[in-house]
Design a protein around this motif. Structure first.
Motif, mmCIF file in Angstrom:
data_model
loop_
_atom_site.group_PDB
_atom_site.id
_atom_site.type_symbol
_atom_site.label_atom_id
_atom_site.label_comp_id
_atom_site.label_asym_id
_atom_site.label_seq_id
_atom_site.Cartn_x
_atom_site.Cartn_y
_atom_site.Cartn_z
ATOM 1 N N VAL A 188 0.856 -1.200 0.000
ATOM 2 C CA VAL A 188 0.000 0.000 0.000
ATOM 3 C C VAL A 188 0.885 1.241 0.000
ATOM 4 N N THR A 189 0.848 2.005 -1.086
ATOM 5 C CA THR A 189 1.661 3.226 -1.163
ATOM 6 C C THR A 189 0.849 4.478 -0.850
ATOM 7 N N GLU A 190 -0.423 4.470 -1.211
ATOM 8 C CA GLU A 190 -1.308 5.573 -0.847
ATOM 9 C C GLU A 190 -2.682 5.006 -0.543
ATOM 10 N N LEU A 191 -3.357 5.624 0.437
ATOM 11 C CA LEU A 191 -4.696 5.180 0.808
ATOM 12 C C LEU A 191 -5.479 6.384 1.296
ATOM 13 N N ASP A 192 -6.670 6.509 0.814
ATOM 14 C CA ASP A 192 -7.573 7.594 1.212
ATOM 15 C C ASP A 192 -8.887 7.026 1.718
ATOM 16 N N ILE A 193 -9.349 7.510 2.853
ATOM 17 C CA ILE A 193 -10.768 7.408 3.209
ATOM 18 C C ILE A 193 -11.241 8.852 3.294
ATOM 19 N N ASN A 194 -11.901 9.306 2.243
ATOM 20 C CA ASN A 194 -12.330 10.702 2.185
ATOM 21 C C ASN A 194 -13.612 10.821 1.366
ATOM 22 N N PRO A 195 -14.730 11.084 2.037
ATOM 23 C CA PRO A 195 -14.759 11.374 3.466
ATOM 24 C C PRO A 195 -15.018 10.135 4.324
ATOM 25 N N LEU A 196 -14.521 10.223 5.546
ATOM 26 C CA LEU A 196 -14.973 9.345 6.628
ATOM 27 C C LEU A 196 -15.999 10.171 7.377
ATOM 28 N N VAL A 197 -17.265 9.776 7.306
ATOM 29 C CA VAL A 197 -18.305 10.625 7.875
ATOM 30 C C VAL A 197 -18.689 10.144 9.266
ATOM 31 N N LEU A 198 -18.996 11.124 10.106
ATOM 32 C CA LEU A 198 -19.550 10.850 11.420
ATOM 33 C C LEU A 198 -21.008 11.259 11.380
ATOM 34 N N SER A 199 -21.863 10.299 11.630
ATOM 35 C CA SER A 199 -23.296 10.541 11.649
ATOM 36 C C SER A 199 -23.821 10.053 12.993
ATOM 37 N N ARG A 200 -24.213 11.017 13.816
ATOM 38 C CA ARG A 200 -24.536 10.716 15.213
ATOM 39 C C ARG A 200 -23.326 10.017 15.848
ATOM 40 N N GLN A 201 -23.434 8.802 16.280
ATOM 41 C CA GLN A 201 -22.301 8.114 16.899
ATOM 42 C C GLN A 201 -21.672 7.078 15.970
ATOM 43 N N ASP A 202 -22.119 7.055 14.723
ATOM 44 C CA ASP A 202 -21.589 6.071 13.773
ATOM 45 C C ASP A 202 -20.472 6.674 12.932
ATOM 46 N N VAL A 203 -19.524 5.807 12.572
ATOM 47 C CA VAL A 203 -18.413 6.184 11.699
ATOM 48 C C VAL A 203 -18.531 5.351 10.443
ATOM 49 N N LEU A 204 -18.382 5.986 9.263
ATOM 50 C CA LEU A 204 -18.599 5.270 8.017
ATOM 51 C C LEU A 204 -17.678 5.812 6.932
ATOM 52 N N ALA A 205 -16.972 4.919 6.263
ATOM 53 C CA ALA A 205 -16.156 5.293 5.106
ATOM 54 C C ALA A 205 -17.055 5.274 3.882
ATOM 55 N N VAL A 206 -17.361 6.454 3.319
ATOM 56 C CA VAL A 206 -18.280 6.520 2.181
ATOM 57 C C VAL A 206 -17.535 6.616 0.863
ATOM 58 N N ASP A 207 -16.241 6.874 0.903
ATOM 59 C CA ASP A 207 -15.439 6.819 -0.319
ATOM 60 C C ASP A 207 -14.025 6.411 0.080
ATOM 61 N N ALA A 208 -13.375 5.686 -0.787
ATOM 62 C CA ALA A 208 -12.028 5.184 -0.475
ATOM 63 C C ALA A 208 -11.263 4.958 -1.762
#
Length: 889
Positions: free
Chosen positions: A678-698
């Motif tokens: 792995v040379t580059e990795l993006d989780i953008n955005p990682l969204v916070l919705s209430r108390q949940d965390v979710l990777a919506v794009d990677a």
């Protein structure tokens, strides 16, 4: 080659100078003169085949002609002749060499080839080599000035290591004027052999060295450097100025993380992780040198300001504001004490303005009160020249007050000729003195930062509520498949699948290759939806207008499908379009974040956390760290960003689930630890919705790796390969494993349960309690040089430590020390033998040849065990102990 023969470099019994000459202005003449004027007490052997005598000393035609043992050879001949000199040095038994000659790799391929030959000869002969292309060294304690610096440094307890000889001479000249002494003054040069890590290790073990200053242009062997710095920074401050902060050029990156992580910022992250304090300039390095040489470190950040003028006092307070600090709040008791010695018109607050007519006695009295105040951690004494104030007299009065106090103080004598005599007096009195308030404040705060960082480094990280699990097989299949197909840029679904294998929550994502299929997938997912372009050739979908949000029905999906394809073709006509992806629309987003990784050419993978979304690269609110990570390191990374203030909750925004964020960061660190591809990795955005965390794009970029995990890291991660399951003779299931930083509570419980006799056998004296700092040394170890194997009871019993085997590997050597302790209730059940046997096996795998230990004569059980395992035991009558030794075949 480790630290072997470095004593011969810094504490030589004899010195030979190859290239000695009386020619005025030559390097050889300058070095010989410095060796003589420094009054080096050992024999000096000038070597010059054309001379029989030099400067009153007999001159020898060659090293072999000396006919006496030579510890150190200083080489000042043209670099092309150095390999031959080194060969003769090897035959003559020389143990260390300083090669002053320039013309190595810095001039091109031919010079690099010569430098390589020099190193090859030195290694074959076991000679430790400093240089080439260096100024040399000075060590005042042994009256050694093996350099061509213009003068010998004053004795002191601060060591300076510089990659630039010119910087050495600049600092030396300023140090002489400011009455600053050094224990070691080292120009390290090209670092063909002896490097920063070697010197940090060596000086870290020298009790006469209290702090280490570095001028760095470039590092090599980052893992070795990090290991040495992490070990030594816990014992004494290491302060660095790193040249080359500006980027020489920018490389196009396929991810947001790639463009956000700069080379110099990685150095920042590495220095911070190693506990090193980085200053911005050579001036700040010199200021820190002066403070460390003359004063102790402040206990905390509470600074008092004593001044005879309002403006300079305000400037000093402004300097504290730059560190997000305010002047110390003075107690009623301190204010009353000041009232008793100051005129009624004094400021009655901090800064303590004692007025423009302040005589020396008023300065002295106020200084004594402030230095004795328990609410003051450091003092800045400011003097502005005024007709009623005598700068020299004030200096004479405050020096005894400062010298008698435990609280450190800095002086600021502002001006030029009028204050010059006062500055000279302060320097002679070993008081740090500066021209401006900001320099004094910065120096005190850098000193405090070291103490604060040390507390953070020793803080015990919390455990996650449950163990983290990863599907490494699934992740490996994804990585191998992409590389086998020569498709290094993973698609969004592939990237999310890789993240999901490591337990990072990802949004459900479906792929559609036609408009009809997109409608079918949308009906399955439910509305509202997000539709995105699906192509390896389009890195940033927003730039291509390839994202359609809040789709409410099938008609919206059809229209969105056609639109993103049209936009993508307009954005990049030759892009290979794979279709579209669909995922549920997150209707409430509290925060958009970015979490990612980029492999640095020097330091390996980095971890990035910050504010996400399409403005990521403009706002650049991010922090960078190095794996491996635990919850505490992840939390510190998050806290280093501006958005952290929002994540704690602000107005109508709820506080974020920080524990979930920490877990994502830690899981990502495990992923890039396990996969050097792995040379580059993006989780953008990682969204916070209430108390949940979710990777919506990677997005993930891969490339084949020449090294396997964990050799691509500069910090050795937890070594799972040393875990062993075992059952004690009484039937208790045990896991023997390396200690973790999170184990401190378990170890505290273990030590509290030991009998006085067992503690005495292990530590050679009675310990009533084990303080946090000592427990941290057991738990927070560098697995490259130190491991504690702990035997932990497994279910159905409670998790508890039953025994511990501590292994310390001598830096750069094939020797290690071993010590073992077993809980009283678990002795004589084979646990001690198991721990020692596993420890010996681990050391053998690390290339250790010689294991030592120290055992009290009363500890008959340990002596018997040692002998059964092949150790020899020899009584040391002087120390009253047995020294056990074992040679690993």
């Amino acid at each position: 080659m480790g630290l072997r023969n470095l004593d011969s470099l810094f504490k030589p019994a004899s010195v030979a100078l190859v290239g000695a000459t009386s020619k005025e202005g030559s390097v050889g003449q300058a070095v010989l003169q410095n060796l003589q004027e420094g009054a080096f007490e050992g024999p000096l052997y000038p070597v010059n085949p054309k001379r029989t005598e030099l400067m009153g000393l007999p001159c020898y035609p060659s090293l072999s002609a000396v006919g006496q043992p030579i510890d150190l050879a200083v080489v000042a001949v043209p670099i092309a002749a150095v390999p031959e000199v080194m060969e003769e040095a090897g035959r003559s038994g020389v143990k260390a060499a300083i090669v002053l000659s320039a013309g190595g790799r810095e001039v091109g391929e031919e010079g690099a080839a010569i430098e390589e030959r020099i190193l090859k000869v030195a290694r074959a002969s076991g000679i430790r080599l400093l240089g080439p292309n260096c100024l040399g060294i000075t060590v005042p304690a042994v009256k050694l000035n093996a350099s061509f610096a213009p003068q010998m440094c004053l004795p002191g307890h601060v060591a300076l290591i510089s990659q630039s000889g010119a910087i050495c001479t600049v600092i030396l000249d300023r140090a002489m004027e400011a009455n600053i002494g050094f224990s070691h003054f080292v120009s390290i040069g090209a670092m063909s052999d002896v490097d920063f890590a070697d010197l940090i290790d060596y000086l870290g073990n020298d009790p006469e060295v209290t702090s280490i200053l570095l001028y760095v242009e470039a590092l090599k062997n980052m893992r070795k450097f990090m290991s040495a710095a992490r070990a030594v920074s816990r014992l004494k401050p290491i302060i660095v100025v790193k040249a080359g902060r500006s980027a020489a050029g920018a490389k196009a990156a396929a991810s947001h993380t790639g463009s956000l992580v700069g080379d110099d910022e990685v150095y920042d992250a590495a220095f911070a992780r190693a506990g090193i304090i980085r200053v911005k300039s050579l001036g700040e390095l010199f200021d820190c040198a002066e403070a460390l040489a003359k004063q102790g470190r402040p206990r905390g950040p509470r600074i008092a300001i004593l001044t005879n003028a309002g403006g300079p006092g305000v400037m000093t307070a402004d300097g504290l504001k730059d560190w997000n600090r305010t002047p110390a709040d003075l107690s009623d008791q301190t204010l009353q004490a000041l009232d008793a010695v100051l005129p009624p018109a004094w400021s009655r607050s901090n800064p303590v303005d004692i007025l423009g007519d302040a005589p020396a006695e008023r300065y002295r009295d106020a200084c004594q009160i402030l230095l004795a105040a328990p609410e003051v951690d450091g003092l800045v004494v400011v003097l502005a020249p005024q007709a009623m104030t005598d700068p020299a007299a004030v200096a004479r009065e405050v020096i005894p007050a400062i010298q008698a106090a435990k609280t450190p103080a800095c002086a600021v004598w502002m001006g030029g000729k009028i204050v010059a005599e006062g500055v000279r007096i302060l320097n002679e009195g070993a008081i740090p003195v500066f021209e401006t308030p900001e320099r004094a404040v910065n120096t005190l705060m850098y000193m405090h930062r070291y103490s604060h960082n040390l507390e953070l480094l020793q803080e015990t990280p919390p455990n996650f509520p449950s163990n983290l699990h990863f599907d490494r097989d699934r992740a490996r299949a994804i990585v191998r498949s992409a590389l086998d197909r020569q498709l290094p840029l993973l698609t969004e679904p592939e990237s999310k699948a890789l993240l999901a294998a490591y337990g990072i929550p990802v949004s459900r994502t479906e792929v559609a290759t036609s408009e009809e299929q997109a409608v079918e997938r949308a009906d399955e997912l439910g509305y509202p939806l997000v539709l995105k372009i699906h192509s390896r050739d389009i890195s940033h979908k927003s730039d291509a207008k390839g994202i359609q949000l809040n789709l409410q029905n099938a008609e919206d999906v059809r229209a969105a499908y056609r639109k993103v394809l049209q936009n993508a073709q307009a954005y990049k006509a030759d892009a290979h379009i794979l279709g579209v992806t669909l995922q549920p629309m997150v209707e409430r987003i509290d925060y958009d974040l970015i979490v990612g990784s980029k492999k640095d050419a020097d330091f390996g993978p980095t971890i990035l956390f910050g504010m996400g979304g399409i403005l990521t690269e403009i706002l650049r609110d991010k922090a960078i760290g190095l794996p491996p990570m635990n919850r505490l390191i992840a939390r510190r990374l998050i806290e280093s960003t501006r958005i952290f203030q929002l994540l704690r909750g602000y107005r109508n925004r709820p506080a974020a689930n920080l524990e979930a964020l920490e877990e994502v960061v830690v899981r990502l660190a495990y992923l890039v630890t396990d996969f050097p591809e792995v040379t580059e990795l993006d989780i953008n955005p990682l969204v916070l919705s209430r108390q949940d965390v979710l990777a919506v794009d990677a997005r993930v970029v891969l490339e084949p790796s020449a090294v396997q995990s964990p050799d691509h890291l500069v910090i050795r991660p937890y070594p799972t390969q040393y875990e062993t399951h075992w059952v004690m003779e009484a039937g208790t299931p045990v896991l023997v494993r390396p200690v973790r930083p999170e184990d401190e509570p378990l170890l505290q419980q273990f030590f509290q349960g030991l009998s006085a006799e067992t503690i005495y056998f292990r530590f050679f004296h009675l310990i009533k309690n084990m303080p946090h700092e000592q427990l941290a040394r057991f738990c927070q170890v560098d697995y490259d040089r130190e491991i504690s194997l702990v035997a932990v009871e497994e279910p159905p019993g409670a998790e508890r430590v039953l025994g511990l085997c501590h292994l310390y590997i001598e830096p750069g050597r094939d020797e290690a020390e071993l010590a073992v302790v077993v809980g009283d209730h678990y002795q004589r059940q084979g646990l001690g033998r198991m721990l020692v046997s596993l420890g010996m096996r681990l050391l053998h795998e690390k290339g250790v040849k010689h294991i030592t230990g120290v055992v009290l004569p009363e500890n008959e059980g340990m002596l018997t065990l040692a002998k059964k395992l092949g150790f020899t035991a020899v009584r040391d009558l002087g120390e009253g102990v047995y020294r056990i030794d074992h040679e690993i075949q």
